[in-house]
Scaffold this active site. Structure first.
Site, PDB file in Angstrom:
ATOM      1  CG  ASP A 123      -1.982  -1.078   1.153  1.00  0.00           C
ATOM      2  OD1 ASP A 123      -1.756  -2.091   0.454  1.00  0.00           O
ATOM      3  OD2 ASP A 123      -3.042  -0.926   1.787  1.00  0.00           O
ATOM      4  CE  LYS A 176      -5.467   1.774   2.406  1.00  0.00           C
ATOM      5  NZ  LYS A 176      -4.369   1.064   3.084  1.00  0.00           N
ATOM      6  CE  LYS A 202      -7.007  -1.594   2.347  1.00  0.00           C
ATOM      7  NZ  LYS A 202      -5.679  -2.089   2.729  1.00  0.00           N
TER       8      LYS A 202
END
Lengths: 258, 355
Positions: free
Chosen positions: B192, B255, B291
């Protein structure tokens, strides 16, 4: 289908609104309704009832009184008797009742929406998200007008006793946009809902009592075309408000000319 | 939302086919990872930065907000379906611990929870033994990647590492790239990464693109999730543009947030980002995952997000391959709801093993 299969499918699945409260309310009335005249439930003078059912299932919901000429006459008399007192109130005082009705509709909005859907067959999304919120807004709106009446409509006078006949497509909403302006402008009403969808009007009648609306200001007489005809032909009705088919509208026009 | 681009879509499609040559150039077999409106999509390989496309991005914020508002009121699942959806939410979860006081012990505890998110007796009552539900990944700081990898050995649970100077993303670029390399070497399956928000504010799209592309290159076969920090980006248009740049640069997932911003994953932001994913897929034939992270704490919220994915992108985006929740407290509430479904009674939240 098991949960595992549903896990794979990821469909929404049915999500029905719970009719429990509404069915309890119907049972409270023993599934039988009279006319709402002068703030009281009155059994039909000729003792006739008809069925109203859930169009989605065909199941009977309740028996509803079939209004006769004499029932209509009693309702009109009650409206006439209430007229003087209602007109003596100031716009602000009438607005208080309209506000209270709006608030009461909001408080009972879910029950009214479910009842509307059961009786009429329309999707809950329409009754819950459109019809009932609009009903409340109509009452709020006309409560405002009631207070402005002297300024904005100086020199106008009320009609008196108004007979109102409404269709089945937006039962409570039609009721709201007939009753709210009539009450705001100091009229009293006798309303006949469509024979297919009388239940929300009867539930509304109860709300009128809950807010302490003076008896006879709102009267509800249920029945079919014959009841409507009796209302149209009644000599002591000052104005007829009607929403419905063109043929019936023409017939009403002819009858009310006489 | 983004409707004003309809005029240019036809042109873009032709351009992409010839210039980017996606979905048709690969000789032999192409691995389809998703379908959108019947069209098979491959995983994202990125495309050259297209500034014209970015220039045309518009978002009608009021419409987005209205859509988000009505979405929660008009979509619901009940009973068995609700249980199934909650289980799906569990299987799409990146179970996360990102605190200053993290310890190896806490990470190990989280990992055992990840392997075994739902109590045995509930599993039996729900009749879902065959599904063998596990969370999608455990998300930790680099320092705990090895611990997590060891604790999750043999399970299907992935290890995600937050990287690149998380959560601010402001350490030197070489340092951030080295960080990714270290995490990949330590065995992380998902990386991430955080973008430099300043690039978005300054409209430095090339710099943002290059940064993300560099991250992607060093991530190698690990899945790269690009954190946009939507709470910081201030406007929906910025969110949409940053989403497109991240996808063009090769993000496997986009995300919403780090979970450390003042506002985190909100449904309006979700609508904007999923529409960007949809448009990108339509133009390029490539699927990018989504996400939402931060602020998703209740079972009900997880259902709302799943419904959003179903409405906007379809069933392919309701699987952990393309959809993840970043969450720490969510699992606890889902367990409570599942227990209520199975037993008819609610338990206090402290009754469940900590996640």
């Amino acid at each position: 289908m098991s949960i595992a299969e549903k896990f794979v499918a990821m469909e929404y699945g049915p999500a029905p609104e719970d009719p429990k409260e509404v069915l309890a309310w119907l049972d409270l009335h023993n599934r039988r309704f009279g006319h709402f005249i002068a703030g009281q439930w009155r059994a039909p003078l000729e003792g006739k009832y008809f069925e109203t059912s859930d169009p989605a299932t065909g199941e009977k919901l309740a028996d509803v009184a079939q209004g006769s000429v004499s029932d209509v006459d009693a309702a009109v008399k009650a409206a006439r008797a209430a007229l003087d007192g209602w007109q003596k109130l100031s716009g602000h005082q009438r607005a208080k009742y309209l506000y209270a009705l709006a608030r009461q509709v909001q408080k009972h909005s879910r029950r009214l929406a479910v009842l509307e859907t059961l009786d009429n067959g329309k999707p809950i999304r329409e009754s819950r998200d459109i019809d009932i919120p609009l009903v409340a807004r109509h009452f709020y709106h006309h409560a405002g007008w009631a207070q402005l009446l002297d300024q904005e409509f100086a020199g106008y006078t009320a009609c008196g006793v108004v007979g109102q006949i409404i269709p089945w497509n937006f039962p409570l909403l039609m009721l709201a946009w007939k009753i709210a302006p009539a009450l705001a402008t100091a009229n009293t009403v006798v309303l006949k809902p469509a024979e297919y969808t009388p239940l929300t009007a009867l539930a509304f009648a109860e709300l009128c009592n809950e807010v302490g609306l003076p008896a006879g200001v709102v009267n509800i007489v249920t029945g079919d075309g014959a009841t409507g005809e009796a209302l149209v032909k009644h000599n002591d009705v000052d104005k007829i408000a009607f929403t419905g088919s063109t043929e019936v509208g023409r017939a009403i026009r002819r009858a009310s000319l006489a | 939302m983004g409707q004003c681009r309809t005029m240019t879509i036809a042109r873009m499609s032709v351009e992409n086919k010839t210039r980017h040559g996606v979905a048709s150039d690969v000789s032999g077999r192409v691995d389809t990872i998703a379908t959108l409106a019947g069209r098979p999509l491959i995983s994202n390989r990125g495309i050259p930065l297209n500034l014209d496309w970015l220039q045309q991005v518009r978002v009608n914020t009021s419409a987005v907000e209205r859509r988000a508002q009505s979405h929660v009121a008009r979509r619901t699942v009940k009973k068995d379906w609700q249980a199934a959806w909650l289980l799906r939410a569990v299987s799409c979860m990146d179970l996360t611990t990102l605190s200053g006081d993290d310890t190896e012990e806490r990470v190990r505890r989280l990992c055992s929870k990840a392997r075994h998110p739902i109590q045995d007796d509930l599993v039996k009552r729900l009749g879902i033994e065959e599904l063998d539900i596990k969370v999608a990944a455990v998300c930790v700081y680099h320092a705990f990647v090895e611990t997590a990898v060891r604790a999750l050995e043999g399970s299907r649970v992935r290890v995600a590492a937050v990287s690149t100077g998380f959560p601010a993303g402001l350490s030197p670029l070489t340092e951030r790239i080295a960080e990714i390399r270290r995490s990949v070497e330590a065995g992380a399956n998902d990386i991430d990464v955080v973008i430099t928000r300043a690039h978005v504010f300054g409209g430095k799209w090339q710099a943002l693109y290059d940064e993300i592309a560099a991250f992607k290159q060093v991530s190698g076969s690990a899945h790269m999730k690009v954190i946009l920090g939507t709470g910081d980006l201030l406007t929906m248009r910025n969110v949409a543009r940053a989403s497109f740049v991240a996808m063009m640069a090769g993000a496997d997932f986009i995300k919403t947030s780090t979970g450390k911003e003042p506002t985190n994953a909100t449904l309006p932001v979700g609508f904007v980002m999923t529409r960007c994913i949809r448009e990108y897929a339509r133009e390029t034939g490539m699927a990018v995952g989504f996400k939402p992270a931060g602020g998703i704490r209740t079972a009900k919220q997880s259902v709302e997000w799943l419904a959003l994915m179903k409405e906007e992108l379809g069933p392919s985006w309701m699987r952990s391959e393309l959809f993840r929740f970043g969450a720490s407290g969510l699992l606890n509430d889902i367990e409570r709801q599942l227990e209520h479904y199975a037993t008819g009674r609610y338990s206090a939240d402290y009754r469940h093993p900590l996640a």
